[in-house]
Scaffold this motif. Structure first.
Motif, PDB file in Angstrom:
ATOM      1  N   ARG A 189       0.842  -1.211   0.000  1.00  0.00           N
ATOM      2  CA  ARG A 189       0.000   0.000   0.000  1.00  0.00           C
ATOM      3  C   ARG A 189       0.873   1.255   0.000  1.00  0.00           C
ATOM      4  NH1 ARG A 189      -5.251  -0.961   0.727  1.00  0.00           N
ATOM      5  NH2 ARG A 189      -5.856  -3.029   1.510  1.00  0.00           N
ATOM      6  N   LYS A 190       1.945   1.242   0.793  1.00  0.00           N
ATOM      7  CA  LYS A 190       2.834   2.405   0.824  1.00  0.00           C
ATOM      8  C   LYS A 190       3.515   2.594  -0.525  1.00  0.00           C
ATOM      9  CE  LYS A 190       6.575   4.594   3.380  1.00  0.00           C
ATOM     10  NZ  LYS A 190       7.293   5.021   2.169  1.00  0.00           N
ATOM     11  N   LEU A 191       3.943   1.483  -1.151  1.00  0.00           N
ATOM     12  CA  LEU A 191       4.571   1.569  -2.465  1.00  0.00           C
ATOM     13  C   LEU A 191       3.605   2.189  -3.468  1.00  0.00           C
ATOM     14  CD1 LEU A 191       6.833   0.901  -4.497  1.00  0.00           C
ATOM     15  CD2 LEU A 191       5.790  -1.367  -4.747  1.00  0.00           C
ATOM     16  N   ALA A 192       2.338   1.728  -3.452  1.00  0.00           N
ATOM     17  CA  ALA A 192       1.343   2.268  -4.372  1.00  0.00           C
ATOM     18  C   ALA A 192       1.110   3.752  -4.118  1.00  0.00           C
ATOM     19  CB  ALA A 192       0.034   1.488  -4.230  1.00  0.00           C
ATOM     20  N   LYS A 193       1.073   4.144  -2.839  1.00  0.00           N
ATOM     21  CA  LYS A 193       0.878   5.557  -2.503  1.00  0.00           C
ATOM     22  C   LYS A 193       2.041   6.400  -3.009  1.00  0.00           C
ATOM     23  CE  LYS A 193       0.121   8.627   1.451  1.00  0.00           C
ATOM     24  NZ  LYS A 193      -0.004   8.710   2.937  1.00  0.00           N
ATOM     25  N   ASP A 194       3.276   5.897  -2.807  1.00  0.00           N
ATOM     26  CA  ASP A 194       4.457   6.626  -3.258  1.00  0.00           C
ATOM     27  C   ASP A 194       4.482   6.778  -4.772  1.00  0.00           C
ATOM     28  OD1 ASP A 194       5.232   6.809  -0.644  1.00  0.00           O
ATOM     29  OD2 ASP A 194       6.672   5.154  -0.743  1.00  0.00           O
ATOM     30  N   LEU A 195       3.994   5.765  -5.497  1.00  0.00           N
ATOM     31  CA  LEU A 195       4.018   5.794  -6.958  1.00  0.00           C
ATOM     32  C   LEU A 195       2.750   6.398  -7.556  1.00  0.00           C
ATOM     33  CD1 LEU A 195       5.563   2.260  -7.704  1.00  0.00           C
ATOM     34  CD2 LEU A 195       6.711   4.476  -7.641  1.00  0.00           C
ATOM     35  N   GLY A 196       1.794   6.780  -6.701  1.00  0.00           N
ATOM     36  CA  GLY A 196       0.562   7.387  -7.192  1.00  0.00           C
ATOM     37  C   GLY A 196      -0.374   6.408  -7.877  1.00  0.00           C
ATOM     38  N   THR A 201      -7.475   0.022  -9.096  1.00  0.00           N
ATOM     39  CA  THR A 201      -7.304  -0.178 -10.539  1.00  0.00           C
ATOM     40  C   THR A 201      -6.278  -1.254 -10.861  1.00  0.00           C
ATOM     41  OG1 THR A 201      -5.542   1.491 -10.702  1.00  0.00           O
ATOM     42  CG2 THR A 201      -7.830   2.263 -10.872  1.00  0.00           C
ATOM     43  N   VAL A 202      -5.701  -1.857  -9.821  1.00  0.00           N
ATOM     44  CA  VAL A 202      -4.629  -2.839 -10.036  1.00  0.00           C
ATOM     45  C   VAL A 202      -5.208  -4.247 -10.064  1.00  0.00           C
ATOM     46  CG1 VAL A 202      -2.482  -3.789  -9.104  1.00  0.00           C
ATOM     47  CG2 VAL A 202      -2.951  -1.350  -8.914  1.00  0.00           C
ATOM     48  N   GLY A 209      -6.474 -13.172  -4.287  1.00  0.00           N
ATOM     49  CA  GLY A 209      -6.700 -11.814  -4.778  1.00  0.00           C
ATOM     50  C   GLY A 209      -5.891 -10.740  -4.094  1.00  0.00           C
ATOM     51  N   VAL A 210      -4.751 -11.084  -3.504  1.00  0.00           N
ATOM     52  CA  VAL A 210      -3.900 -10.101  -2.839  1.00  0.00           C
ATOM     53  C   VAL A 210      -3.011  -9.420  -3.879  1.00  0.00           C
ATOM     54  CG1 VAL A 210      -2.045  -9.784  -1.176  1.00  0.00           C
ATOM     55  CG2 VAL A 210      -3.904 -11.349  -0.664  1.00  0.00           C
ATOM     56  N   ILE A 211      -2.922  -8.103  -3.803  1.00  0.00           N
ATOM     57  CA  ILE A 211      -2.089  -7.319  -4.720  1.00  0.00           C
ATOM     58  C   ILE A 211      -0.647  -7.380  -4.246  1.00  0.00           C
ATOM     59  CG2 ILE A 211      -1.633  -5.018  -5.643  1.00  0.00           C
ATOM     60  CD1 ILE A 211      -4.614  -4.424  -5.309  1.00  0.00           C
ATOM     61  N   THR A 212       0.288  -7.684  -5.150  1.00  0.00           N
ATOM     62  CA  THR A 212       1.699  -7.787  -4.821  1.00  0.00           C
ATOM     63  C   THR A 212       2.460  -6.556  -5.323  1.00  0.00           C
ATOM     64  OG1 THR A 212       2.283  -8.908  -6.891  1.00  0.00           O
ATOM     65  CG2 THR A 212       1.515 -10.286  -5.056  1.00  0.00           C
ATOM     66  N   ARG A 213       3.735  -6.456  -4.925  1.00  0.00           N
ATOM     67  CA  ARG A 213       4.588  -5.356  -5.395  1.00  0.00           C
ATOM     68  C   ARG A 213       4.713  -5.392  -6.918  1.00  0.00           C
ATOM     69  NH1 ARG A 213       7.909  -3.024  -1.566  1.00  0.00           N
ATOM     70  NH2 ARG A 213       9.458  -2.548  -3.153  1.00  0.00           N
ATOM     71  N   GLU A 214       4.818  -6.618  -7.469  1.00  0.00           N
ATOM     72  CA  GLU A 214       4.945  -6.747  -8.918  1.00  0.00           C
ATOM     73  C   GLU A 214       3.700  -6.221  -9.630  1.00  0.00           C
ATOM     74  OE1 GLU A 214       5.692  -9.037  -6.712  1.00  0.00           O
ATOM     75  OE2 GLU A 214       7.877  -9.024  -6.927  1.00  0.00           O
ATOM     76  N   ASP A 215       2.523  -6.433  -9.026  1.00  0.00           N
ATOM     77  CA  ASP A 215       1.286  -5.930  -9.634  1.00  0.00           C
ATOM     78  C   ASP A 215       1.308  -4.397  -9.690  1.00  0.00           C
ATOM     79  OD1 ASP A 215       0.409  -8.540  -9.768  1.00  0.00           O
ATOM     80  OD2 ASP A 215      -0.659  -8.436  -7.859  1.00  0.00           O
ATOM     81  N   VAL A 216       1.809  -3.752  -8.621  1.00  0.00           N
ATOM     82  CA  VAL A 216       1.873  -2.287  -8.595  1.00  0.00           C
ATOM     83  C   VAL A 216       2.834  -1.773  -9.658  1.00  0.00           C
ATOM     84  CG1 VAL A 216       2.493  -0.273  -7.198  1.00  0.00           C
ATOM     85  CG2 VAL A 216       1.250  -2.181  -6.157  1.00  0.00           C
ATOM     86  N   HIS A 217       4.003  -2.405  -9.742  1.00  0.00           N
ATOM     87  CA  HIS A 217       4.979  -1.980 -10.759  1.00  0.00           C
ATOM     88  C   HIS A 217       4.418  -2.197 -12.169  1.00  0.00           C
ATOM     89  CE1 HIS A 217       8.236  -0.893  -8.152  1.00  0.00           C
ATOM     90  NE2 HIS A 217       8.219  -2.055  -7.526  1.00  0.00           N
ATOM     91  N   ALA A 218       3.668  -3.303 -12.360  1.00  0.00           N
ATOM     92  CA  ALA A 218       3.069  -3.566 -13.673  1.00  0.00           C
ATOM     93  C   ALA A 218       2.042  -2.493 -14.020  1.00  0.00           C
ATOM     94  CB  ALA A 218       2.421  -4.950 -13.687  1.00  0.00           C
ATOM     95  N   ALA A 219       1.299  -2.029 -13.014  1.00  0.00           N
ATOM     96  CA  ALA A 219       0.307  -0.981 -13.262  1.00  0.00           C
ATOM     97  C   ALA A 219       0.980   0.327 -13.654  1.00  0.00           C
ATOM     98  CB  ALA A 219      -0.550  -0.783 -12.005  1.00  0.00           C
ATOM     99  N   VAL A 220       2.129   0.610 -13.018  1.00  0.00           N
ATOM    100  CA  VAL A 220       2.865   1.823 -13.372  1.00  0.00           C
ATOM    101  C   VAL A 220       3.381   1.730 -14.800  1.00  0.00           C
ATOM    102  CG1 VAL A 220       4.919   3.198 -12.868  1.00  0.00           C
ATOM    103  CG2 VAL A 220       3.519   2.323 -11.002  1.00  0.00           C
ATOM    104  N   ALA A 221       3.908   0.552 -15.166  1.00  0.00           N
ATOM    105  CA  ALA A 221       4.454   0.373 -16.512  1.00  0.00           C
ATOM    106  C   ALA A 221       3.368   0.452 -17.577  1.00  0.00           C
ATOM    107  CB  ALA A 221       5.177  -0.974 -16.611  1.00  0.00           C
ATOM    108  N   ALA A 222       2.151   0.001 -17.237  1.00  0.00           N
ATOM    109  CA  ALA A 222       1.072  -0.005 -18.224  1.00  0.00           C
ATOM    110  C   ALA A 222       0.373   1.332 -18.346  1.00  0.00           C
ATOM    111  CB  ALA A 222       0.044  -1.083 -17.845  1.00  0.00           C
TER     112      ALA A 222
END
Length: 482
Positions: A189-196, A201-202, A209-222
């Motif tokens: 959650r903190k990583l997602a907050k830092d990356l906006g 939406t992830v 159904g747990v969101i991982t760090r890789e899912d957050v990075h993938a959302a940023v890349a997409a």
């Protein structure tokens, strides 16, 4: 602040989640006044000078008051939340003082459903395990956003410009839409907050159904790139009368020094100006070690484990310490003694979003190669997820810092407080090297060993570094010397 004197109201105080810590910062509240909580339910996440930790409440009842807002640093022993344990209906929440508002961590819909019960493991000794959900009261609808307000104003001006009298009509209330809170661990959650990134939406890929760090990075890349359009390479120069600013936005950003970074800074300053550092360097041909790494990756006894050069470097350091045990020591200033350690707690420096931490593998000297590989894998994964416990960072005796992963040849590492030596490993690169009388391309790296010159003299430090280099050049010495 109102003091709760009723016998039915219990105060939960900030505990010492480490050894001797005096304060912790409240990162996130998971409950609000009026919520029902049960014994063992996690109510907040705090960050100490060592790690982020979730705090479970040891009571059943209804939350009466949150004493401090998110982002507040609170002394150990200070009450942070009060709970009505009488079993009655939830009282109306008292408005928070203006100086200490408790902001919501994330926007919530008009009505938030109960979350699916999540099994939790004990966080602190004596609190037990709880599998419960937090019941929340329906919340009022959110105010229109700035964008919505601007659109409404533009429509109003357009209609008025055509001479139509437009009476202000309240917008029809939209039906409440229920949306489950995305499942993610606090560090994610903190990583997602830092990356906006909006977690809603992830797309989750973790279990249940747990969101991982890789899912957050993938959302940023997409996500489509935002901001101004890039200027072409051959863009015409701006006129002299209208200079273009170098960039938009504020020219400076100030970040509070707190938590892990504050503790790390204090420890490094104390170490640098307390222990007289000496650093020695050696460049070594590790071609045979790299070949052995590739062979071990195919070994059935190491399948599924983390096999990389760091594993053999760690094993080489352990063998060198066995041959030169006096380097595994600490300086006791109070008692004017050198403390020789007959065990090795091997620290691995890890860069995390919260700063540099050094968790260690307990009794690493007694572990086989597969056991050491398993421990290294767990240590790295835990650090990346932000789940390193304070206990995992205490009691280290010697440390490895792998600056080579950043493409750096070497460095002058600063000792971890209380330790006598730290080994820096540089990048492993293909370089021309004299091998058997001929210049050939070989895999080469540079090692740097810093040590406390109060208890480690140049001879001892040189022997340790030379042994590590010799093992990495001829890894069969792991057997003959080990």
């Amino acid at each position: 602040m109102t003091t709760m004197t009723e016998a039915s109201v219990r105060e939960f105080k900030m505990p010492d989640v480490g050894e001797g810590l005096t304060e912790a910062e409240i990162l996130k509240w998971y409950v609000q006044p009026g919520d029902t909580v049960t014994d063992g339910q996690v109510v907040c996440e705090v960050e100490t000078a060592k790690a982020a930790v979730e705090l479970p409440i040891p009571y059943d009842g209804v939350v009466r008051e949150l004493r401090f807002a998110e982002g507040t640093t609170v002394d150990v022993g200070t009450a942070i939340i009060t709970v009505d344990v009488s079993g009655g209906a939830a009282p109306a929440a008292e408005p928070a003082p203006a100086a200490e508002p408790v902001p919501a961590a994330e926007p919530v819909p008009a009505a938030e459903p109960e979350e699916k019960p999540q099994a939790r493991q004990p966080v602190l000794v004596g609190y037990g395990v709880a599998a419960s959900s937090t019941k929340r009261r329906p919340r009022k609808g959110t105010e229109p956003t700035a964008a919505e307000t601007a659109v409404q104003a533009a429509v109003q001006r357009e209609l008025n410009g055509h001479g139509h009298a437009v009476a202000a009509q309240p917008a029809p209330e939209a039906p409440a839409v229920e949306r489950a809170r995305p499942l993610a661990k606090p560090p994610v959650r903190k990583l997602a907050k830092d990356l906006g990134v909006d977690l809603a939406t992830v797309t989750p890929s973790g279990p249940e159904g747990v969101i991982t760090r890789e899912d957050v990075h993938a959302a940023v890349a997409a996500a489509p790139a935002a901001g101004p359009v890039a200027v072409p390479e051959q863009a015409p120069a701006a006129p002299a009368a209208a200079p273009v600013a170098s960039y938009d936005g504020p020219r400076e950003t100030r970040v509070p020094i707190k938590g892990v970074r504050k503790a790390t800074a204090a420890a490094m300053v104390g170490s640098a100006f307390t222990a007289p550092h000496v650093t020695e360097f050696v460049t070594v041909d590790v071609t045979r070690t790299m070949k052995l790494v590739e062979e071990l990756k195919q070994d059935k006894d190491l399948q599924g484990l983390r096999v990389n050069p760091l594993l053999l470097i760690a094993k080489a350091l352990l063998v060198a310490i066995k041959r030169n045990p006096d380097i595994n020591a600490s300086w006791d200033e109070a008692n004017q003694e050198i403390v020789l350690k007959h065990y090795v707690n091997l620290g691995i420096a890890a860069a995390t979003p919260r700063g540099l931490i050094v968790p260690n593998i307990k009794d690493a000297h007694a572990r086989t190669l597969p056991q050491l590989a398993e421990s290294l894998g767990e240590l790295v994964a835990t650090a990346r997820d932000g789940r390193t416990s304070p206990g995992a960072m205490q009691g280290g005796t010697v440390t490895i810092t792998n600056v080579g992963v950043f493409g750096i040849d070497t460095g002058t590492p600063i000792l971890n407080p209380g330790e006598a030596a730290i080994l820096a490993v540089g990048a492993i690169k293909l370089q021309p090297w004299v091998h058997k009388g001929k210049v050939k391309p070989r895999q080469v790296t540079t090692l740097a060993l810093s040590f406390d010159h109060r208890l480690v003299d140049g001879e001892l430090g040189s022997k340790v570094l030379a042994d590590i280099a010799a093992i990495l050049e001829q890894p069969k010495r792991l057997i003959t010397w080990g």
